[in-house]
Motif scaffolding. Structure first.
Motif, PDB file in Angstrom:
ATOM      1  N   LEU A  65       0.776  -1.232   0.005  1.00  0.00           N
ATOM      2  CA  LEU A  65       0.058   0.010   0.100  1.00  0.00           C
ATOM      3  C   LEU A  65       0.835   1.134   0.084  1.00  0.00           C
ATOM      4  N   SER A  66       2.228   1.397   0.583  1.00  0.00           N
ATOM      5  CA  SER A  66       3.144   2.352   0.423  1.00  0.00           C
ATOM      6  C   SER A  66       3.893   2.440  -0.659  1.00  0.00           C
ATOM      7  N   GLY A  67       3.456   1.555  -1.716  1.00  0.00           N
ATOM      8  CA  GLY A  67       4.186   1.833  -2.914  1.00  0.00           C
ATOM      9  C   GLY A  67       5.437   0.627  -3.153  1.00  0.00           C
ATOM     10  N   ALA A  68       5.496  -0.345  -2.280  1.00  0.00           N
ATOM     11  CA  ALA A  68       6.581  -1.311  -2.458  1.00  0.00           C
ATOM     12  C   ALA A  68       5.790  -2.673  -2.581  1.00  0.00           C
ATOM     13  N   ASP A  69       5.341  -2.910  -3.676  1.00  0.00           N
ATOM     14  CA  ASP A  69       4.469  -4.052  -3.880  1.00  0.00           C
ATOM     15  C   ASP A  69       5.285  -5.382  -4.384  1.00  0.00           C
ATOM     16  N   TRP A  70       6.047  -5.879  -3.491  1.00  0.00           N
ATOM     17  CA  TRP A  70       6.933  -6.868  -3.756  1.00  0.00           C
ATOM     18  C   TRP A  70       6.021  -8.368  -3.476  1.00  0.00           C
ATOM     19  N   ALA A  71       6.664  -9.569  -4.307  1.00  0.00           N
ATOM     20  CA  ALA A  71       5.955 -10.523  -4.082  1.00  0.00           C
ATOM     21  C   ALA A  71       6.304 -11.101  -2.761  1.00  0.00           C
ATOM     22  N   LEU A  72       5.454 -11.925  -1.923  1.00  0.00           N
ATOM     23  CA  LEU A  72       5.774 -12.454  -0.748  1.00  0.00           C
ATOM     24  C   LEU A  72       7.097 -13.265  -0.687  1.00  0.00           C
ATOM     25  N   GLU A  73       7.331 -14.243  -1.508  1.00  0.00           N
ATOM     26  CA  GLU A  73       8.706 -14.625  -1.448  1.00  0.00           C
ATOM     27  C   GLU A  73       9.876 -14.031  -1.515  1.00  0.00           C
ATOM     28  N   GLU A  74       9.648 -12.742  -2.448  1.00  0.00           N
ATOM     29  CA  GLU A  74      10.731 -11.833  -2.361  1.00  0.00           C
ATOM     30  C   GLU A  74      11.039 -11.258  -0.958  1.00  0.00           C
ATOM     31  N   VAL A  75       9.881 -10.805  -0.493  1.00  0.00           N
ATOM     32  CA  VAL A  75       9.982 -10.432   1.108  1.00  0.00           C
ATOM     33  C   VAL A  75      10.778 -11.304   2.051  1.00  0.00           C
ATOM     34  N   ARG A  76      10.289 -12.673   2.009  1.00  0.00           N
ATOM     35  CA  ARG A  76      10.766 -13.835   2.604  1.00  0.00           C
ATOM     36  C   ARG A  76      12.238 -13.967   2.545  1.00  0.00           C
ATOM     37  N   ARG A  77      12.744 -13.810   1.260  1.00  0.00           N
ATOM     38  CA  ARG A  77      14.033 -14.193   0.858  1.00  0.00           C
ATOM     39  C   ARG A  77      14.877 -12.961   1.023  1.00  0.00           C
ATOM     40  N   ARG A  78      14.547 -11.728   1.084  1.00  0.00           N
ATOM     41  CA  ARG A  78      15.670 -10.707   1.259  1.00  0.00           C
ATOM     42  C   ARG A  78      16.089 -10.424   2.761  1.00  0.00           C
ATOM     43  N   THR A  79      17.404 -10.062   2.663  1.00  0.00           N
ATOM     44  CA  THR A  79      18.083  -9.620   3.834  1.00  0.00           C
ATOM     45  C   THR A  79      18.378  -8.259   3.910  1.00  0.00           C
ATOM     46  N   ASP A  80      18.668  -7.855   2.708  1.00  0.00           N
ATOM     47  CA  ASP A  80      19.163  -6.238   2.764  1.00  0.00           C
ATOM     48  C   ASP A  80      17.925  -5.341   2.243  1.00  0.00           C
ATOM     49  N   PHE A  81      17.747  -4.498   2.963  1.00  0.00           N
ATOM     50  CA  PHE A  81      16.630  -3.554   2.899  1.00  0.00           C
ATOM     51  C   PHE A  81      16.783  -2.091   2.954  1.00  0.00           C
ATOM     52  N   GLY A  82      18.071  -1.904   2.645  1.00  0.00           N
ATOM     53  CA  GLY A  82      18.424  -0.530   2.689  1.00  0.00           C
ATOM     54  C   GLY A  82      19.051   0.093   1.260  1.00  0.00           C
ATOM     55  N   ALA A  83      18.806  -0.873   0.176  1.00  0.00           N
ATOM     56  CA  ALA A  83      19.385  -0.631  -1.092  1.00  0.00           C
ATOM     57  C   ALA A  83      18.724   0.728  -1.963  1.00  0.00           C
ATOM     58  N   ASP A  84      17.296   0.693  -1.633  1.00  0.00           N
ATOM     59  CA  ASP A  84      16.597   1.829  -2.360  1.00  0.00           C
ATOM     60  C   ASP A  84      15.500   2.099  -1.489  1.00  0.00           C
ATOM     61  N   ASP A 143       4.397  13.326   3.194  1.00  0.00           N
ATOM     62  CA  ASP A 143       3.911  12.920   1.925  1.00  0.00           C
ATOM     63  C   ASP A 143       3.072  11.679   2.297  1.00  0.00           C
ATOM     64  N   GLU A 144       2.011  11.663   1.842  1.00  0.00           N
ATOM     65  CA  GLU A 144       1.196  10.355   1.883  1.00  0.00           C
ATOM     66  C   GLU A 144       0.334  10.400   0.698  1.00  0.00           C
ATOM     67  N   PRO A 145       0.509   9.628  -0.518  1.00  0.00           N
ATOM     68  CA  PRO A 145      -0.188   9.960  -1.582  1.00  0.00           C
ATOM     69  C   PRO A 145      -1.637   9.376  -1.491  1.00  0.00           C
ATOM     70  N   LEU A 146      -1.957   8.713  -0.525  1.00  0.00           N
ATOM     71  CA  LEU A 146      -2.985   7.716  -0.596  1.00  0.00           C
ATOM     72  C   LEU A 146      -4.129   8.809  -0.015  1.00  0.00           C
ATOM     73  N   VAL A 147      -3.749   9.785   0.751  1.00  0.00           N
ATOM     74  CA  VAL A 147      -4.529  10.746   1.399  1.00  0.00           C
ATOM     75  C   VAL A 147      -4.680  12.031   0.370  1.00  0.00           C
ATOM     76  N   ARG A 148      -5.962  12.235  -0.056  1.00  0.00           N
ATOM     77  CA  ARG A 148      -6.022  13.327  -0.844  1.00  0.00           C
ATOM     78  C   ARG A 148      -6.369  14.678  -0.149  1.00  0.00           C
ATOM     79  N   ALA A 149      -6.594  14.760   1.111  1.00  0.00           N
ATOM     80  CA  ALA A 149      -6.900  16.027   1.753  1.00  0.00           C
ATOM     81  C   ALA A 149      -5.774  16.712   2.070  1.00  0.00           C
ATOM     82  N   PRO A 150      -6.079  18.100   2.484  1.00  0.00           N
ATOM     83  CA  PRO A 150      -4.892  18.978   2.694  1.00  0.00           C
ATOM     84  C   PRO A 150      -4.358  18.475   3.960  1.00  0.00           C
ATOM     85  N   LEU A 151      -3.028  18.667   4.190  1.00  0.00           N
ATOM     86  CA  LEU A 151      -2.420  18.297   5.491  1.00  0.00           C
ATOM     87  C   LEU A 151      -2.683  19.209   6.555  1.00  0.00           C
TER      88      LEU A 151
END
Length: 279
Positions: A65-84, A143-151
């Motif tokens: 929902l926050s824009g990082a739509d990874w496959a479940l197995e990719e989430v399970r496999r990965r150990t480096d979460f600082g690249a991008d 910034d939260e693109p899913l909320v369209r109301a003023p901040l």
């Protein structure tokens, strides 16, 4: 929370929301679905495994929902979460999922402290464009693109956070689903932090569902359901919450209820796989 709904006589301002259009049905449907999941035979022997899998899948859904739509197995496999940026989002979601269960005892006494901790955990202790672990100050943006109301400005954020915290500490008679939906919706409306507001809001929803006793073993990941229902439906339902109208609030609560039910369905599938020896 701002609402145009007529309150019922009650010491709990949220209790009236339980009678809004569609909400009683959503509450009953969620309770029935959760009870079925807890009654699965696998839960008697392997609940810890189901909880762990629910946490992983919930984190994946929240990150999607926050824009990082990874496959479940990719989430399970990965150990480096600082690249991008996407990797950092997934890493933040995983850290929050692991942290949620550790904060239950603090939540009812000091919800603002928990929210600050969640943001700190999400950010991994790094500023990443803003100060972490505290609400925005005047002039600071997010910034939260899913909320369209003023901040909302910093003063409004602080006032409404204090009000929300007061409701949580006071407790009340509103159903768990209502409380969880209001906490989630209010945090999305306020976007109190400089980053990761969506991840924090959905983790807070999870904490309420667990701490209320509705889902004490954390096997019903609403984040999975929110992701399955889709970003557009999520944004539209949030607009209903932001409207403050009875129909809008009821639609948001019902949307959160559907998300919980889809999370239940996901964990039921995990139970079935464990029973077959496939997971």
């Amino acid at each position: 929370m701002r609402t145009n709904a007529t309150p019922a006589p009650s010491t709990d301002p949220l209790a009236a929301l339980g009678a809004l259009p569609g909400v009683p049905e959503a509450v009953a449907s969620v309770r029935k679905a959760v009870d079925r999941a807890y009654g699965h035979r696998v839960m008697r022997r392997r609940a810890i495994e189901v909880t762990a899998e629910a946490a992983l899948r919930g984190a994946r859904g929240s990150a999607a929902l926050s824009g990082a739509d990874w496959a479940l197995e990719e989430v399970r496999r990965r150990t480096d979460f600082g690249a991008d940026a996407e990797a950092r989002t997934v890493g933040a979601a995983l850290r929050l999922s692991a942290e949620a269960g550790q904060l239950l005892s603090v939540w009812r006494q000091s919800p603002l402290r928990v929210l600050a901790r969640l943001h700190l955990v999400a950010a991994g202790g790094a500023a990443d464009g803003g100060v972490v672990g505290r609400p925005r100050l005047a002039g600071e943006r997010t910034d939260e693109p899913l909320v369209r109301a003023p901040l909302p400005d910093a003063a409004e954020v602080n006032g409404r956070l204090e009000g929300l915290a007061g409701l949580i500490v006071a407790g009340g008679s509103a159903p768990a689903l209502v409380n969880a939906a209001v906490v989630h919706g209010e945090l999305m409306a306020l976007r109190p932090f400089g980053s990761y507001n969506g991840l924090v809001a959905r983790t807070a929803e999870r904490i309420v569902l667990i701490g209320s006793g509705l889902d004490p073993k954390a096997i019903c990941p609403a984040e999975v359901g929110h992701a399955e229902l889709g970003r557009d439906a999520y944004a539209t339902a949030l607009e209903g919450y932001l409207s403050g109208t009875p129909d809008g609030l009821g639609a948001w609560i019902a949307h959160c209820g559907r998300a919980v039910e889809l999370g239940v369905r996901e964990s039921t599938a995990v139970c079935e796989a464990l029973q077959r020896g496939a997971a």
